[in-house]
Structure formats: structure tokens, C-alpha cells
Enzyme design. Structure first.
Site, PDB file in Angstrom:
ATOM      1  CE1 TYR A   1      -0.317   7.908 -11.277  1.00  0.00           C
ATOM      2  CE2 TYR A   1      -0.461   5.602 -11.936  1.00  0.00           C
ATOM      3  CZ  TYR A   1      -0.494   6.577 -10.960  1.00  0.00           C
ATOM      4  OH  TYR A   1      -0.681   6.211  -9.655  1.00  0.00           O
TER       5      TYR A   1
ATOM      6  CG  ASP B   1      -3.905  10.138 -10.510  1.00  0.00           C
ATOM      7  OD1 ASP B   1      -3.763  11.344 -10.223  1.00  0.00           O
ATOM      8  OD2 ASP B   1      -4.476   9.334  -9.758  1.00  0.00           O
TER       9      ASP B   1
ATOM     10  CD  GLU C   1       0.994   3.437  -8.603  1.00  0.00           C
ATOM     11  OE1 GLU C   1       0.022   3.763  -9.303  1.00  0.00           O
ATOM     12  OE2 GLU C   1       1.191   3.898  -7.465  1.00  0.00           O
TER      13      GLU C   1
END
Length: 291
Positions: A120, A138, A37
Site C-alpha cells: 500500500y 487500502d 502514510e
DNA sequence: CACACGTGGGC
DNA sequence: TGCCCAAGTGT
């Protein structure tokens, strides 16, 4: 268009069409998910893929990374861009060891407290690694929801709180199904409901899409500032750091002087890198990656 | 809230 | 050819 139909349809589409990415495999660890991520923050999947594989082979756990020098993380980051993410990921590993016994926390608030982890990424880790029901918002999801639910051509400016609420309402109650819906929305936004030239003919929710139902066809295209790069401090920082990444040890200022003709801008860029902790003055006139 | 922050590929 | 873009975060 009942919201649960959107999620159910997206999940079915995802099951048949998702990319086979290693951080999505059943044996991916929470640490592996977190690393992916962070790498994916503003960097395309195609460039993250090889970097993630190398990174995970070298540092399979947060403790492995924490035990190594931050400069090694910066070096291994290579050309993924925004090298401060590498530094933060290292700090993140240190914090995970220091405060969480080496285990990536599953609580969103604890994740948010980690360096480099924002609204996020915290929810992405909670949802994808720990299978929680969390709104994962996102740029892809914002665009998808703007079109499918609001009937807008594109997402407006991010309004975090409102976006979280809107996306949460689309998620099924059951956590595992909600987690699958979250990744499905993202994948749909990335592969089908794209910023330019959306592939509506391939879109599983086209018949429920408010933007389509409203009769609109061509998306206006996202509004964004030009964001020049050539000749900016950012480019000079990148050139300076590239020298250090590719050299075995510290280098002299004279060596760094070669990368850019304007001494003022060079000095400003180096000062910025020093202030950010991305480089260190290891000795008089010797600049290196942080040890 | 606007801006800084890297990089390479697509059109 | 340049401009736009790609799973954001921190200040």
C-alpha cells in the site's frame, strides 16, 4: 458503468469535497507524504494530524531524522500506536540517506525495499508524491471497489495481486489524473462509502454503483475477528513503553514492575520489546529507549 | 494465511 | 458497557 466514469466522477467529487490535509498540499515533500502514510497505517487522521505537524517541524527531511537517535523517533511517536512503525520510519530514513542520497525514491520496487513500506504505502508514495499511475489499495479502496464494481456488501479478504489488478483497471491512463483518482477513491471510502452506515445519498457514483443497482441496501458489515486488547501482551508492552517515552532517561526494572502485576506477562512483554529493538538495556538493570 | 502488533473514540 | 473500528506490515 464504464470504469472511466467512476474515476472521473470520483475526481470531480474529490475536488469539491476533499479534506484539506497538510500532506496533500502542493508544497508537501515526498518525505512528508511518506511520513503521513506510515502514521496513517491503522491510525485515524484526527490523531495523525498534530503528530505529523510536530514531526515535520522537527525532522523536515529524511536526513534530519536519520541523524537523530531511534529512541527520539519512538518518543515523538507518542500515542499513535504500533510504535514499531516509528522505529521502522527511522530505519527508513537511514536507508534513504544511505542508499538514495537522502531523496525518497520514486520507484515502487525501491520503495518496497524500505523498512515499514509495504504494498500500500509504496504505491501511495509513488502516486501522491510523484504523481504516478499506480493502484493504491487500502481498506477504503477495497471496500469502495467491492461495492461499486463487484456489487458486494463489503470487501472480502485481501488478495493483493487481484486487488491491484482490479483497481489498476479503474484508473485513467494519464498519470496525473490517475493519481487524483487514487486519492479520490480513498477519500470516498473514508467519508462516504464507510464500513458502517454508508452515506449513499451523498455518494457521487451512486447511480453507477453495482451494489445499489443490485437493489441491496444495508451492508452486512465487515467480518473480522474480535481482537481483544485488555490484558494482552500488547497492552503490557504499551504500558511499559509509555513509561520510557515519558521519562527523560533509562529506568530501573523495578520502576517497570509497577505497570503490571503479573511478572510472567511483564517479562514476556519486556523481552518482546527488547527483541524488537524498541527498548534497550543500557546498563545492568537499566532499561531505556534505543540510542 | 493467520496472527501479532497500540491506542482512543464512536455507538 | 464492551465491541468495533482507523490510509498496514512483517513473519
Amino acid at each position: 458503468m464504464p470504469a472511466h466514469n467512476l474515476a472521473t466522477t470520483a475526481v470531480a467529487w474529490y475536488d469539491a469535497n476533499a479534506r484539506d490535509l497538510p500532506w496533500r498540499s502542493a508544497d508537501a515533500t515526498p518525505w512528508g507524504v511518506l511520513v503521513s502514510e506510515v502514521m496513517l497505517q491503522q491510525t485515524p487522521v484526527s490523531r495523525v494530524l498534530p503528530a505529523w505537524l510536530e514531526w515535520m517541524a522537527r525532522w523536515p527531511t529524511a536526513a534530519d531524522l536519520a541523524a537523530d537517535a531511534p529512541g527520539e523517533a519512538i518518543r515523538a511517536w507518542g500515542r499513535l500506536g504500533y510504535p514499531r512503525r516509528a522505529l521502522r520510519l527511522h530505519e527508513c530514513a537511514v536507508a534513504i540517506v544511505a542508499s538514495h542520497g537522502g531523496e525518497v525514491p520514486s520507484d515502487v520496487d525501491q520503495l518496497l525495499a524500505l523498512p515499514g513500506i509495504g504494498a500500500y504505502t509504496a504505491r501511495a508514495v509513488a502516486a501522491f508524491a510523484y504523481r504516478q499511475r499506480q493502484p493504491v489499495v487500502d481498506t477504503n479502496v477495497r471496500r469502495f471497489v467491492a461495492r461499486a464494481v463487484a456489487g458486494a456488501p463489503d470487501a472480502g479478504p485481501a488478495t493483493t495481486a487481484r486487488d491491484l489488478t482490479a483497481v489498476a483497471e479503474l484508473l485513467p491512463e494519464e498519470p496525473e489524473l490517475a493519481a487524483r483518482a487514487s486519492v479520490a477513491f480513498m477519500e470516498l471510502g473514508a467519508l462516504v462509502c464507510t464500513a458502517r452506515n454508508p452515506r449513499c445519498v451523498d455518494c457521487p457514483i451512486a447511480t453507477m454503483c453495482e451494489f445499489r443497482l443490485s437493489g441491496a441496501v444495508a451492508p452486512a458489515g465487515p467480518t473480522r475477528r474480535p481482537q481483544r486488547y485488555a490484558g494482552t501482551d500488547r497492552q503490557v508492552r504499551g504500558l511499559l513503553l509509555a513509561v520510557l517515552r515519558e521519562s527523560d532517561g533509562p529506568v530501573t526494572r523495578a520502576r517497570l514492575d509497577l505497570v503490571w502485576p503479573d511478572a510472567d506477562q511483564r517479562g514476556r512483554a519486556l523481552a518482546g520489546l527488547l527483541a524488537d529493538g524498541l527498548v534497550c538495556e543500557v546498563k545492568e538493570d537499566l532499561i531505556g529507549l534505543p540510542g
